[in-house]
Scaffold this motif. Sequence first.
Motif, mmCIF file in Angstrom:
data_model
loop_
_atom_site.group_PDB
_atom_site.id
_atom_site.type_symbol
_atom_site.label_atom_id
_atom_site.label_comp_id
_atom_site.label_asym_id
_atom_site.label_seq_id
_atom_site.Cartn_x
_atom_site.Cartn_y
_atom_site.Cartn_z
ATOM 1 N N PRO A 99 0.908 -1.193 0.082
ATOM 2 C CA PRO A 99 -0.062 0.031 -0.016
ATOM 3 C C PRO A 99 0.660 1.309 0.033
ATOM 4 C CG PRO A 99 0.190 -0.939 2.141
ATOM 5 C CD PRO A 99 0.683 -2.049 1.277
ATOM 6 N N ALA A 100 0.366 2.345 -0.723
ATOM 7 C CA ALA A 100 1.012 3.594 -0.676
ATOM 8 C C ALA A 100 1.029 4.348 0.703
ATOM 9 C CB ALA A 100 0.600 4.480 -1.789
ATOM 10 N N PHE A 101 0.035 4.136 1.334
ATOM 11 C CA PHE A 101 -0.014 4.658 2.714
ATOM 12 C C PHE A 101 0.410 3.909 3.696
ATOM 13 C CE2 PHE A 101 -2.443 5.678 6.600
ATOM 14 C CZ PHE A 101 -2.277 7.006 6.900
ATOM 15 N N PRO A 102 1.328 4.479 4.785
ATOM 16 C CA PRO A 102 1.734 5.975 4.811
ATOM 17 C C PRO A 102 3.071 6.102 4.228
ATOM 18 C CG PRO A 102 2.243 4.694 7.004
ATOM 19 C CD PRO A 102 1.472 3.683 6.050
ATOM 20 N N MET A 103 3.685 5.138 3.617
ATOM 21 C CA MET A 103 4.967 5.324 3.145
ATOM 22 C C MET A 103 5.126 6.488 2.141
ATOM 23 S SD MET A 103 5.923 1.399 2.265
ATOM 24 C CE MET A 103 7.576 1.616 1.603
ATOM 25 N N ILE A 104 4.233 6.837 1.252
ATOM 26 C CA ILE A 104 4.230 8.061 0.346
ATOM 27 C C ILE A 104 4.202 9.062 1.150
ATOM 28 C CG2 ILE A 104 3.356 9.407 -1.584
ATOM 29 C CD1 ILE A 104 4.993 6.984 -2.435
ATOM 30 N N GLN A 105 3.489 9.308 2.153
ATOM 31 C CA GLN A 105 3.307 10.227 2.949
ATOM 32 C C GLN A 105 4.354 10.684 3.858
ATOM 33 O OE1 GLN A 105 0.914 8.133 2.444
ATOM 34 N NE2 GLN A 105 -0.493 9.590 1.418
ATOM 35 N N ILE A 106 4.914 9.648 4.476
ATOM 36 C CA ILE A 106 6.328 9.718 5.229
ATOM 37 C C ILE A 106 7.344 10.232 4.181
ATOM 38 C CG2 ILE A 106 8.151 8.503 6.492
ATOM 39 C CD1 ILE A 106 5.650 6.702 7.357
ATOM 40 N N ALA A 107 7.742 9.602 3.284
ATOM 41 C CA ALA A 107 8.522 10.124 2.242
ATOM 42 C C ALA A 107 8.568 11.421 1.632
ATOM 43 C CB ALA A 107 8.794 8.954 0.779
ATOM 44 N N ASP A 108 7.223 11.865 1.694
ATOM 45 C CA ASP A 108 6.870 13.152 1.164
ATOM 46 C C ASP A 108 7.379 14.126 1.981
ATOM 47 O OD1 ASP A 108 5.187 15.085 -0.502
ATOM 48 O OD2 ASP A 108 4.606 15.571 1.314
ATOM 49 N N ALA A 109 7.056 14.156 3.470
ATOM 50 C CA ALA A 109 7.373 14.861 4.550
ATOM 51 C C ALA A 109 8.911 14.944 4.596
ATOM 52 C CB ALA A 109 6.888 14.069 5.857
ATOM 53 N N VAL A 110 9.606 13.591 4.438
ATOM 54 C CA VAL A 110 11.307 13.716 4.553
ATOM 55 C C VAL A 110 11.729 14.428 3.282
ATOM 56 C CG1 VAL A 110 13.296 12.093 4.393
ATOM 57 C CG2 VAL A 110 11.232 11.628 6.068
ATOM 58 N N ASN A 111 11.195 13.997 2.035
ATOM 59 C CA ASN A 111 11.802 15.007 1.110
ATOM 60 C C ASN A 111 11.622 16.398 0.967
ATOM 61 O OD1 ASN A 111 13.060 14.010 -1.487
ATOM 62 N ND2 ASN A 111 11.453 15.390 -2.346
ATOM 63 N N ARG A 112 10.569 16.851 1.680
ATOM 64 C CA ARG A 112 10.339 18.340 1.758
ATOM 65 C C ARG A 112 11.512 18.969 2.622
ATOM 66 N NH1 ARG A 112 5.516 20.559 0.278
ATOM 67 N NH2 ARG A 112 3.705 19.223 -0.275
ATOM 68 N N LYS A 113 11.644 18.085 3.660
ATOM 69 C CA LYS A 113 13.027 18.774 4.772
ATOM 70 C C LYS A 113 14.244 18.595 4.163
ATOM 71 C CE LYS A 113 14.706 17.952 9.236
ATOM 72 N NZ LYS A 113 14.343 17.232 10.626
ATOM 73 N N LYS A 114 14.649 17.382 3.589
ATOM 74 C CA LYS A 114 15.724 17.174 2.805
ATOM 75 C C LYS A 114 16.233 17.683 1.469
ATOM 76 C CE LYS A 114 16.773 13.085 5.658
ATOM 77 N NZ LYS A 114 17.824 13.839 6.227
ATOM 78 N N ALA A 115 15.081 17.452 0.484
ATOM 79 C CA ALA A 115 15.561 17.966 -0.784
ATOM 80 C C ALA A 115 14.701 19.054 -1.102
ATOM 81 C CB ALA A 115 15.055 16.761 -1.686
ATOM 82 N N GLY A 116 13.832 19.709 -0.396
ATOM 83 C CA GLY A 116 13.199 20.886 -0.417
ATOM 84 C C GLY A 116 11.795 21.058 -1.508
ATOM 85 N N TYR A 117 11.278 19.966 -1.765
ATOM 86 C CA TYR A 117 10.044 19.993 -2.467
ATOM 87 C C TYR A 117 9.184 18.570 -2.161
ATOM 88 C CZ TYR A 117 11.978 16.225 -5.497
ATOM 89 O OH TYR A 117 12.640 14.766 -6.048
ATOM 90 N N GLY A 118 7.779 18.930 -2.263
ATOM 91 C CA GLY A 118 6.867 17.841 -2.123
ATOM 92 C C GLY A 118 6.665 16.889 -3.401
ATOM 93 N N LEU A 119 6.384 15.617 -3.333
ATOM 94 C CA LEU A 119 6.230 14.622 -4.232
ATOM 95 C C LEU A 119 5.363 14.909 -5.141
ATOM 96 C CD1 LEU A 119 7.241 11.372 -2.273
ATOM 97 C CD2 LEU A 119 8.865 13.168 -3.408
ATOM 98 N N ASP A 120 4.296 15.729 -4.930
ATOM 99 C CA ASP A 120 3.212 16.065 -5.894
ATOM 100 C C ASP A 120 3.082 17.805 -5.880
ATOM 101 O OD1 ASP A 120 1.230 15.231 -7.768
ATOM 102 O OD2 ASP A 120 -0.327 16.136 -6.367
ATOM 103 N N GLU A 121 4.012 18.399 -5.442
ATOM 104 C CA GLU A 121 3.988 19.662 -5.488
ATOM 105 C C GLU A 121 4.125 20.227 -6.918
ATOM 106 O OE1 GLU A 121 7.711 22.714 -4.665
ATOM 107 O OE2 GLU A 121 7.067 21.704 -2.963
ATOM 108 N N CYS A 122 4.811 19.448 -7.768
ATOM 109 C CA CYS A 122 4.700 20.060 -9.341
ATOM 110 C C CYS A 122 4.143 18.529 -9.961
ATOM 111 C CB CYS A 122 6.091 20.296 -9.882
ATOM 112 S SG CYS A 122 5.745 20.968 -11.570
ATOM 113 N N ASN A 123 2.971 18.616 -10.790
ATOM 114 C CA ASN A 123 2.562 17.521 -11.538
ATOM 115 C C ASN A 123 2.292 17.727 -12.983
ATOM 116 O OD1 ASN A 123 0.458 15.873 -12.551
ATOM 117 N ND2 ASN A 123 0.296 15.036 -10.276
ATOM 118 N N ALA A 124 2.951 16.997 -13.832
ATOM 119 C CA ALA A 124 3.055 17.487 -15.146
ATOM 120 C C ALA A 124 1.714 17.675 -15.837
ATOM 121 C CB ALA A 124 3.573 16.158 -16.119
#
Length: 313
Positions: A217-242
């Motif tokens: 299941p994607a939940f909650p792994m995606i939500q955790i990864a999103d929060a970590v990525n915002r802190k470390k890489a500076g962007y959310g995983l759906d912040e930009c969507n093609a």
Amino acid sequence: MGKFMKGAAFALGLLTVAEAGGAAYFYRRTMKRNKAKVERTVKMSGTDWEQYRPFIGERKEFMLAQPHEDVYVRSEDGLKLHATYFPNGETDKAVICFHGYTSQGMSDYIGLSGYYLRNGYRMLLVDARAHGESEGEYIGFGCLDRYDARVWIQWMIEECGEDIQLLLHGTSMGGATVLMTGGLELPGQVKGIVSDCGFTSPKEVFTHVLHSMYHLPAFPMIQIADAVNRKKAGYGLDECNAKREAANIQVPVLLIHGDADGFVPCGMCREIHENCKDAKQLIVEGAGHAESYYKDTEAYEKALDDFVGGIIK
């Protein structure tokens, strides 16, 4: 009842720890430069590249025989970025190429170099941040790379002159990159965008991979990864969507996808197409991920001919 509640709380705690651990493992393998491996990506994509080895070898020999040089720029956030530049007789048309996840510029465009160089295009083969010779610890998945693309566009204009006609061509992560870049305000020298098997957003493609390949299941792994990525890489995983950015693109778009792509579903191409103001679409029957050019070279090149014939003089 007390023992039951304690047992349930303990089990929930273990599950939470397991989910957090799984999310951390997934995040490191996916987002960090030193953990994301090209061999794993090729295996997951499912495309059999051995069958195309003679064709690729021939095109590579031709490409490397052409004059080319290493060039560097600084990203807006200070990273040193690398690309390989083919001046190709200094014509007034050029293509900037963006590769896929865990690849590099000089790998993904070996086949297409034959088309572009023989048709008189200068080529700039970009190494995305955290790939190849470009700096960066965290992969941008198009969300950050769109800003880097804007820097490369400006470099090409300064290098080639104000009259240069630019085409942006991306494959997989690069396909998402060029579409996301198209959502930005771009100079008039950019005449069109070609996206081959581009995904909609990191969140949506990761969700697909977790479901289809890991049966998780994607939940909650995606939500955790999103929060970590915002802190470390500076962007959310759906912040930009093609598919959202497609509505803002002001130049013609050519969308290409294989209908047998199990890595980035062909349905994402159709979603993007629905939101584009001016888009043509080529769906290649039986083509897997990033395989369309090799599966049906004639159809792919005809689609490019028809597309660029209407936008580049």
